[in-house]
Motif scaffolding. Structure first.
Motif, PDB file in Angstrom:
ATOM      1  N   GLU A   5       0.863  -1.182   0.000  1.00 29.71           N
ATOM      2  CA  GLU A   5       0.000   0.000   0.000  1.00 29.71           C
ATOM      3  C   GLU A   5       0.901   1.233   0.000  1.00 29.71           C
ATOM      4  OE1 GLU A   5      -3.137   2.367  -0.224  1.00 29.71           O
ATOM      5  OE2 GLU A   5      -3.384   0.210  -0.189  1.00 29.71           O
ATOM      6  N   ALA A   6       1.095   1.795  -1.199  1.00 29.99           N
ATOM      7  CA  ALA A   6       1.975   2.958  -1.328  1.00 29.99           C
ATOM      8  C   ALA A   6       1.558   3.764  -2.547  1.00 29.99           C
ATOM      9  CB  ALA A   6       3.423   2.517  -1.478  1.00 29.99           C
ATOM     10  N   ASN A   7       2.022   4.976  -2.587  1.00 28.29           N
ATOM     11  CA  ASN A   7       1.782   5.845  -3.727  1.00 28.29           C
ATOM     12  C   ASN A   7       2.624   5.339  -4.891  1.00 28.29           C
ATOM     13  OD1 ASN A   7       2.110   7.969  -5.638  1.00 28.29           O
ATOM     14  ND2 ASN A   7       1.445   9.442  -4.107  1.00 28.29           N
ATOM     15  N   GLY A   8       1.962   4.978  -5.973  1.00 27.67           N
ATOM     16  CA  GLY A   8       2.654   4.402  -7.120  1.00 27.67           C
ATOM     17  C   GLY A   8       3.637   5.361  -7.777  1.00 27.67           C
ATOM     18  N   ASP A   9       3.376   6.646  -7.679  1.00 32.87           N
ATOM     19  CA  ASP A   9       4.282   7.626  -8.276  1.00 32.87           C
ATOM     20  C   ASP A   9       5.550   7.802  -7.438  1.00 32.87           C
ATOM     21  OD1 ASP A   9       2.511   8.142 -10.370  1.00 32.87           O
ATOM     22  OD2 ASP A   9       1.471   9.711  -9.234  1.00 32.87           O
ATOM     23  N   VAL A  14      11.327   5.381  -3.248  1.00 30.48           N
ATOM     24  CA  VAL A  14      11.547   4.618  -2.016  1.00 30.48           C
ATOM     25  C   VAL A  14      12.445   3.413  -2.326  1.00 30.48           C
ATOM     26  CG1 VAL A  14      10.422   3.269  -0.207  1.00 30.48           C
ATOM     27  CG2 VAL A  14       9.376   5.406  -1.002  1.00 30.48           C
ATOM     28  N   LEU A  15      12.215   2.789  -3.462  1.00 28.78           N
ATOM     29  CA  LEU A  15      13.077   1.672  -3.870  1.00 28.78           C
ATOM     30  C   LEU A  15      14.513   2.155  -4.093  1.00 28.78           C
ATOM     31  CD1 LEU A  15      10.857  -0.355  -6.374  1.00 28.78           C
ATOM     32  CD2 LEU A  15      11.509  -0.964  -4.037  1.00 28.78           C
ATOM     33  N   LEU A  35       9.439  11.912   1.600  1.00 23.86           N
ATOM     34  CA  LEU A  35       9.760  11.665   3.002  1.00 23.86           C
ATOM     35  C   LEU A  35       8.572  11.054   3.735  1.00 23.86           C
ATOM     36  CD1 LEU A  35      11.970  12.067   5.143  1.00 23.86           C
ATOM     37  CD2 LEU A  35      10.988  14.308   5.596  1.00 23.86           C
ATOM     38  N   GLN A  36       7.386  11.601   3.498  1.00 23.56           N
ATOM     39  CA  GLN A  36       6.166  11.086   4.144  1.00 23.56           C
ATOM     40  C   GLN A  36       5.886   9.650   3.692  1.00 23.56           C
ATOM     41  OE1 GLN A  36       2.727  13.482   3.344  1.00 23.56           O
ATOM     42  NE2 GLN A  36       1.373  12.209   4.572  1.00 23.56           N
ATOM     43  N   GLU A  37       6.036   9.389   2.402  1.00 21.27           N
ATOM     44  CA  GLU A  37       5.792   8.042   1.879  1.00 21.27           C
ATOM     45  C   GLU A  37       6.774   7.037   2.476  1.00 21.27           C
ATOM     46  OE1 GLU A  37       3.426   5.489  -0.243  1.00 21.27           O
ATOM     47  OE2 GLU A  37       3.157   7.632   0.068  1.00 21.27           O
TER      48      GLU A  37
END
Length: 115
Positions: A5-9, A14-15, A35-37
């Motif tokens: 569950e994450a923002n796809g953009d 993050v990866l 940063l928030q994601e």
């Protein structure tokens, strides 16, 4: 398949952090959003870990600021040079006036002795 569950953009960034321990983002992506994601996904990502490309406008403004500063410095140097020349001309004029006054007085003295 693994569902995250994450923002796809934002997930590719993050990866990136997992691969390199740094996140490189374009100027169009919000540092705060990345940063928030990352924090939602349990990562201890800090703002210093995010490297954001400068916007073309920021680059232009930086270039313009540098150019303006260089032109200002050049004009100040030119102004100082003009001021030095002006002071020299003033000194020469004053010297000439003093010499002229001296010669006029000297001529009067010599003229009065001849009579």
């Amino acid at each position: 398949p693994v569902f995250v569950e994450a923002n796809g953009d934002l997930f590719p960034y993050v990866l990136d952090y997992h691969r390199n321990r740094k996140v490189h983002i374009p100027y169009t992506v919000s540092r705060a959003a990345v940063l928030q994601e990352a924090r939602k996904l349990g990562l201890d990502l800090e703002l210093t870990d995010i490297i954001q490309d400068a916007s073309p406008l920021a680059e232009q403004l930086s270039f313009m600021s540098t150019t303006i500063a260089q032109q200002r410095d050049s004009l100040l140097q030119e102004q100082q040079g003009i001021q030095v020349q002006l002071n020299l001309q003033r000194c020469n004029m004053l010297s000439n006036m003093i010499s002229l006054c001296f010669l006029q007085k000297f001529q009067k003295v010599i003229g009065s002795q001849d009579k």
